[in-house]
Design a protein around this motif. Sequence first.
Motif, PDB file in Angstrom:
ATOM      1  N   ASP A 232      46.761  63.909  17.539  1.00 48.45           N
ATOM      2  CA  ASP A 232      47.162  63.466  18.872  1.00 48.45           C
ATOM      3  C   ASP A 232      45.906  63.044  19.618  1.00 48.45           C
ATOM      4  O   ASP A 232      45.247  63.850  20.279  1.00 48.45           O
ATOM      5  CB  ASP A 232      47.876  64.630  19.587  1.00 48.45           C
ATOM      6  CG  ASP A 232      48.443  64.210  20.919  1.00 48.45           C
ATOM      7  OD1 ASP A 232      48.022  63.157  21.442  1.00 48.45           O
ATOM      8  OD2 ASP A 232      49.306  64.935  21.425  1.00 48.45           O
ATOM      9  N   LEU A 233      45.531  61.756  19.454  1.00 44.00           N
ATOM     10  CA  LEU A 233      44.235  61.309  19.959  1.00 44.00           C
ATOM     11  C   LEU A 233      44.119  61.393  21.477  1.00 44.00           C
ATOM     12  O   LEU A 233      43.049  61.665  22.008  1.00 44.00           O
ATOM     13  CB  LEU A 233      43.955  59.875  19.494  1.00 44.00           C
ATOM     14  CG  LEU A 233      43.651  59.706  18.004  1.00 44.00           C
ATOM     15  CD1 LEU A 233      43.184  58.291  17.730  1.00 44.00           C
ATOM     16  CD2 LEU A 233      42.609  60.694  17.534  1.00 44.00           C
ATOM     17  N   GLU A 234      45.219  61.171  22.204  1.00 42.91           N
ATOM     18  CA  GLU A 234      45.145  61.236  23.663  1.00 42.91           C
ATOM     19  C   GLU A 234      44.714  62.632  24.108  1.00 42.91           C
ATOM     20  O   GLU A 234      43.804  62.792  24.916  1.00 42.91           O
ATOM     21  CB  GLU A 234      46.502  60.897  24.302  1.00 42.91           C
ATOM     22  CG  GLU A 234      46.798  59.418  24.420  1.00 42.91           C
ATOM     23  CD  GLU A 234      47.427  58.858  23.149  1.00 42.91           C
ATOM     24  OE1 GLU A 234      47.851  59.682  22.294  1.00 42.91           O
ATOM     25  OE2 GLU A 234      47.486  57.623  22.999  1.00 42.91           O
ATOM     26  N   ARG A 235      45.382  63.649  23.536  1.00 40.80           N
ATOM     27  CA  ARG A 235      45.050  65.019  23.932  1.00 40.80           C
ATOM     28  C   ARG A 235      43.656  65.397  23.430  1.00 40.80           C
ATOM     29  O   ARG A 235      42.908  66.084  24.126  1.00 40.80           O
ATOM     30  CB  ARG A 235      46.116  65.985  23.397  1.00 40.80           C
ATOM     31  CG  ARG A 235      47.417  65.823  24.146  1.00 40.80           C
ATOM     32  CD  ARG A 235      48.510  66.697  23.568  1.00 40.80           C
ATOM     33  NE  ARG A 235      48.173  68.109  23.705  1.00 40.80           N
ATOM     34  CZ  ARG A 235      48.811  69.075  23.026  1.00 40.80           C
ATOM     35  NH1 ARG A 235      49.771  68.759  22.161  1.00 40.80           N
ATOM     36  NH2 ARG A 235      48.482  70.323  23.203  1.00 40.80           N
ATOM     37  N   LEU A 236      43.318  64.925  22.232  1.00 39.85           N
ATOM     38  CA  LEU A 236      41.977  65.176  21.722  1.00 39.85           C
ATOM     39  C   LEU A 236      40.922  64.662  22.703  1.00 39.85           C
ATOM     40  O   LEU A 236      39.967  65.350  23.059  1.00 39.85           O
ATOM     41  CB  LEU A 236      41.800  64.483  20.365  1.00 39.85           C
ATOM     42  CG  LEU A 236      40.453  64.714  19.685  1.00 39.85           C
ATOM     43  CD1 LEU A 236      40.442  66.064  18.991  1.00 39.85           C
ATOM     44  CD2 LEU A 236      40.149  63.624  18.681  1.00 39.85           C
ATOM     45  N   PHE A 237      41.161  63.441  23.181  1.00 34.74           N
ATOM     46  CA  PHE A 237      40.190  62.845  24.105  1.00 34.74           C
ATOM     47  C   PHE A 237      40.150  63.580  25.432  1.00 34.74           C
ATOM     48  O   PHE A 237      39.088  63.731  26.030  1.00 34.74           O
ATOM     49  CB  PHE A 237      40.500  61.349  24.305  1.00 34.74           C
ATOM     50  CG  PHE A 237      39.678  60.497  23.387  1.00 34.74           C
ATOM     51  CD1 PHE A 237      39.985  60.441  22.033  1.00 34.74           C
ATOM     52  CD2 PHE A 237      38.603  59.778  23.858  1.00 34.74           C
ATOM     53  CE1 PHE A 237      39.220  59.669  21.174  1.00 34.74           C
ATOM     54  CE2 PHE A 237      37.834  59.004  23.008  1.00 34.74           C
ATOM     55  CZ  PHE A 237      38.132  58.950  21.666  1.00 34.74           C
ATOM     56  N   VAL A 238      41.329  64.029  25.903  1.00 32.98           N
ATOM     57  CA  VAL A 238      41.330  64.805  27.157  1.00 32.98           C
ATOM     58  C   VAL A 238      40.432  66.019  26.999  1.00 32.98           C
ATOM     59  O   VAL A 238      39.562  66.303  27.851  1.00 32.98           O
ATOM     60  CB  VAL A 238      42.776  65.226  27.519  1.00 32.98           C
ATOM     61  CG1 VAL A 238      42.760  66.267  28.635  1.00 32.98           C
ATOM     62  CG2 VAL A 238      43.587  64.017  27.950  1.00 32.98           C
ATOM     63  N   GLY A 239      40.581  66.724  25.877  1.00 34.43           N
ATOM     64  CA  GLY A 239      39.765  67.916  25.637  1.00 34.43           C
ATOM     65  C   GLY A 239      38.283  67.588  25.563  1.00 34.43           C
ATOM     66  O   GLY A 239      37.448  68.260  26.189  1.00 34.43           O
ATOM     67  N   VAL A 240      37.973  66.514  24.819  1.00 38.19           N
ATOM     68  CA  VAL A 240      36.572  66.136  24.658  1.00 38.19           C
ATOM     69  C   VAL A 240      35.959  65.760  26.002  1.00 38.19           C
ATOM     70  O   VAL A 240      34.818  66.127  26.309  1.00 38.19           O
ATOM     71  CB  VAL A 240      36.472  64.966  23.649  1.00 38.19           C
ATOM     72  CG1 VAL A 240      35.088  64.364  23.678  1.00 38.19           C
ATOM     73  CG2 VAL A 240      36.804  65.459  22.249  1.00 38.19           C
ATOM     74  N   ILE A 241      36.729  65.056  26.802  1.00 39.70           N
ATOM     75  CA  ILE A 241      36.189  64.638  28.097  1.00 39.70           C
ATOM     76  C   ILE A 241      35.955  65.850  28.999  1.00 39.70           C
ATOM     77  O   ILE A 241      34.958  65.908  29.727  1.00 39.70           O
ATOM     78  CB  ILE A 241      37.137  63.594  28.751  1.00 39.70           C
ATOM     79  CG1 ILE A 241      36.982  62.271  27.998  1.00 39.70           C
ATOM     80  CG2 ILE A 241      36.815  63.400  30.220  1.00 39.70           C
ATOM     81  CD1 ILE A 241      38.054  61.264  28.297  1.00 39.70           C
ATOM     82  N   ILE A 242      36.867  66.835  28.905  1.00 38.01           N
ATOM     83  CA  ILE A 242      36.642  68.047  29.694  1.00 38.01           C
ATOM     84  C   ILE A 242      35.312  68.693  29.287  1.00 38.01           C
ATOM     85  O   ILE A 242      34.513  69.108  30.139  1.00 38.01           O
ATOM     86  CB  ILE A 242      37.814  69.041  29.525  1.00 38.01           C
ATOM     87  CG1 ILE A 242      39.068  68.467  30.188  1.00 38.01           C
ATOM     88  CG2 ILE A 242      37.474  70.394  30.145  1.00 38.01           C
ATOM     89  CD1 ILE A 242      40.320  69.279  29.943  1.00 38.01           C
ATOM     90  N   LEU A 243      35.039  68.728  27.979  1.00 36.27           N
ATOM     91  CA  LEU A 243      33.768  69.289  27.521  1.00 36.27           C
ATOM     92  C   LEU A 243      32.579  68.484  28.039  1.00 36.27           C
ATOM     93  O   LEU A 243      31.571  69.032  28.462  1.00 36.27           O
ATOM     94  CB  LEU A 243      33.714  69.342  25.988  1.00 36.27           C
ATOM     95  CG  LEU A 243      34.615  70.355  25.301  1.00 36.27           C
ATOM     96  CD1 LEU A 243      34.374  70.314  23.803  1.00 36.27           C
ATOM     97  CD2 LEU A 243      34.378  71.750  25.837  1.00 36.27           C
ATOM     98  N   SER A 244      32.714  67.145  28.004  1.00 31.51           N
ATOM     99  CA  SER A 244      31.635  66.290  28.512  1.00 31.51           C
ATOM    100  C   SER A 244      31.367  66.578  29.976  1.00 31.51           C
ATOM    101  O   SER A 244      30.208  66.711  30.386  1.00 31.51           O
ATOM    102  CB  SER A 244      32.007  64.810  28.377  1.00 31.51           C
ATOM    103  OG  SER A 244      32.019  64.457  27.033  1.00 31.51           O
ATOM    104  N   VAL A 245      32.462  66.649  30.747  1.00 29.91           N
ATOM    105  CA  VAL A 245      32.303  66.913  32.174  1.00 29.91           C
ATOM    106  C   VAL A 245      31.625  68.267  32.372  1.00 29.91           C
ATOM    107  O   VAL A 245      30.720  68.415  33.207  1.00 29.91           O
ATOM    108  CB  VAL A 245      33.673  66.862  32.891  1.00 29.91           C
ATOM    109  CG1 VAL A 245      33.554  67.364  34.318  1.00 29.91           C
ATOM    110  CG2 VAL A 245      34.214  65.443  32.871  1.00 29.91           C
ATOM    111  N   LEU A 246      32.025  69.235  31.557  1.00 29.82           N
ATOM    112  CA  LEU A 246      31.401  70.548  31.622  1.00 29.82           C
ATOM    113  C   LEU A 246      29.890  70.429  31.383  1.00 29.82           C
ATOM    114  O   LEU A 246      29.080  71.034  32.101  1.00 29.82           O
ATOM    115  CB  LEU A 246      32.034  71.442  30.547  1.00 29.82           C
ATOM    116  CG  LEU A 246      32.053  72.939  30.770  1.00 29.82           C
ATOM    117  CD1 LEU A 246      32.737  73.260  32.086  1.00 29.82           C
ATOM    118  CD2 LEU A 246      32.785  73.621  29.620  1.00 29.82           C
ATOM    119  N   GLY A 247      29.535  69.612  30.389  1.00 32.03           N
ATOM    120  CA  GLY A 247      28.118  69.404  30.093  1.00 32.03           C
ATOM    121  C   GLY A 247      27.381  68.789  31.264  1.00 32.03           C
ATOM    122  O   GLY A 247      26.277  69.226  31.610  1.00 32.03           O
ATOM    123  N   VAL A 248      28.000  67.782  31.889  1.00 30.05           N
ATOM    124  CA  VAL A 248      27.359  67.124  33.028  1.00 30.05           C
ATOM    125  C   VAL A 248      27.205  68.116  34.186  1.00 30.05           C
ATOM    126  O   VAL A 248      26.158  68.166  34.845  1.00 30.05           O
ATOM    127  CB  VAL A 248      28.173  65.887  33.459  1.00 30.05           C
ATOM    128  CG1 VAL A 248      27.627  65.315  34.755  1.00 30.05           C
ATOM    129  CG2 VAL A 248      28.140  64.839  32.360  1.00 30.05           C
TER     130      VAL A 248
END
Lengths: 266, 255
Positions: A232-248
């Motif tokens: 489920d690429l949409e949900r995968l990307f949502v999760g990844v983006i949350i991690l990115s935002v966390l990193g920022v």
Amino acid sequence: MPEQGVVREVAFRGGGFAPKTRRRVGLVVFVALIALAEWGTRAGWISALTLPRPSDVLQTFIELYSSGLLFKHLVPSLMRLVVGAAIGVTIGIGTGVLIGLFSYIRSGLVPLIAAIFPIPKIALLPLFVIWFGIGEGSKYALIAFGTFTPTVVATYGAVDNVDRTLIRMGQSFGLTWFSIVRKIVLPGAMPGILSGLRISLAIAIILLVAAEMLGAEYGIGAYILEAGSLYDLERLFVGVIILSVLGVVVSGLIGAAEKRLLNWRV
Amino acid sequence: MKIELADISHRYGDAEVLRDISLSIPDGQIVCIVGPSGCGKSTLLRFIGGLEKPSAGQVLQRGEMPAGCLNPLTYIFQDFALLPWRSVSGNVSLVLEDHGIRGRDATKIIDDVLERTRLTDFAHALPRQLSGGMKQRVAIARALAVNPAVLLMDEPLSALDSQTRELLMDDLIMLWGRQPFTAVYVTHNLAEAVRLGHRIVVLSRRPGCIRKVIDIDKPLAERKPGDHDLDAFQQQLWELMRDEARAADAELINA
């Protein structure tokens, strides 16, 4: 003019090698990439299997938020991150300072740290599960262990780099050992410790996903793994983006700490 | 308080650095130590202040410490050694904190020493905002704050440009005039030595030993740049040192 011959202006060849912060350029790069992906997926030259459409990802995120599941995943993840990183960083800075100050501790621990640094901590997850249980304990331990080693290395390097003349000065004024450590060594090592933290905390976020691979019902990592196994690429990307935002966000927090603690630097 | 050096010798591994140095530093006088580079003059200063131990010989303190003295042997370093994360007054307060002097007592001492070094207006500035001369004045203020019996100055003006050096020499002479202090002043600059020294000790090249001790009786306040007597002394010192300096310059480092 009495002088004969060709007259030329001296060509400028200095400058450069001094990058400065240009505001909003970073944002423009983000927006441009996302716009490109959106355009590509809509126009059809990027297939839906290659990359999810950014607007769909946003839609999925909004659903996640409105269903209340976002915080159900985010809160336990943040908890693991904060507790694990706090343990790892605290022990790491403490050990690093000791290595920086005492010959025997240095000789004893530096090879040990060099030996455990390259171990992929993810490989030790089963071991941590046996030691600390399948619950939160093994997750804290994994993140703590992963942040510990880079923090130690950065800290003792920073302590080594403290200006020795300042330490001699402290001794020459009869400052106590403890005062020299607290007032000269620690503040002097702070720039190095903080830049080490940038790396340690990024590793903590990476390990968060690994920690949630085993026995986590909720958590950003668990969410990403579940989406991944379903393709489920949409949900995968949502999760990844949350991690990115966390990193920022983490990087921004360290930047703020640097501004506050290191305002004495040139 | 008097300092006496008794038969100091020192070696780093195989290299003999200092040989049989015996010297007394009288109360209330400035003793300058000059010598070619690498003659061990800074090492000698570290022995006097107890930052390093000589291989042989002793450093003795004779007599009572002055009242209110917190740190009898106090250094002023060539590179200032100020904590960059502390303000001017914070750097002075650093050396008082360990003696339990805080709050109003500390403020009184800090205000006094900053006034004596003309830094009152810069109490809250950070070292990076100050010029080299001001930084060294902060270091002098910090040294004065502990009310030292002996000031140990290691090339204190060498990191400064020549105009600033001139100004700081005037400052030191003024401070000495207000309240004569005992000092050991290590320098390679002969002009500084003849301006500030009551006694000038010339060290030879490695292994450093005392070649000559010269006393200059002229009061500090009357010594001015371009003074003929001083020029004669400086010439005399240079005659003593020239060949050694040339030989020292031709040596390989750590050879």
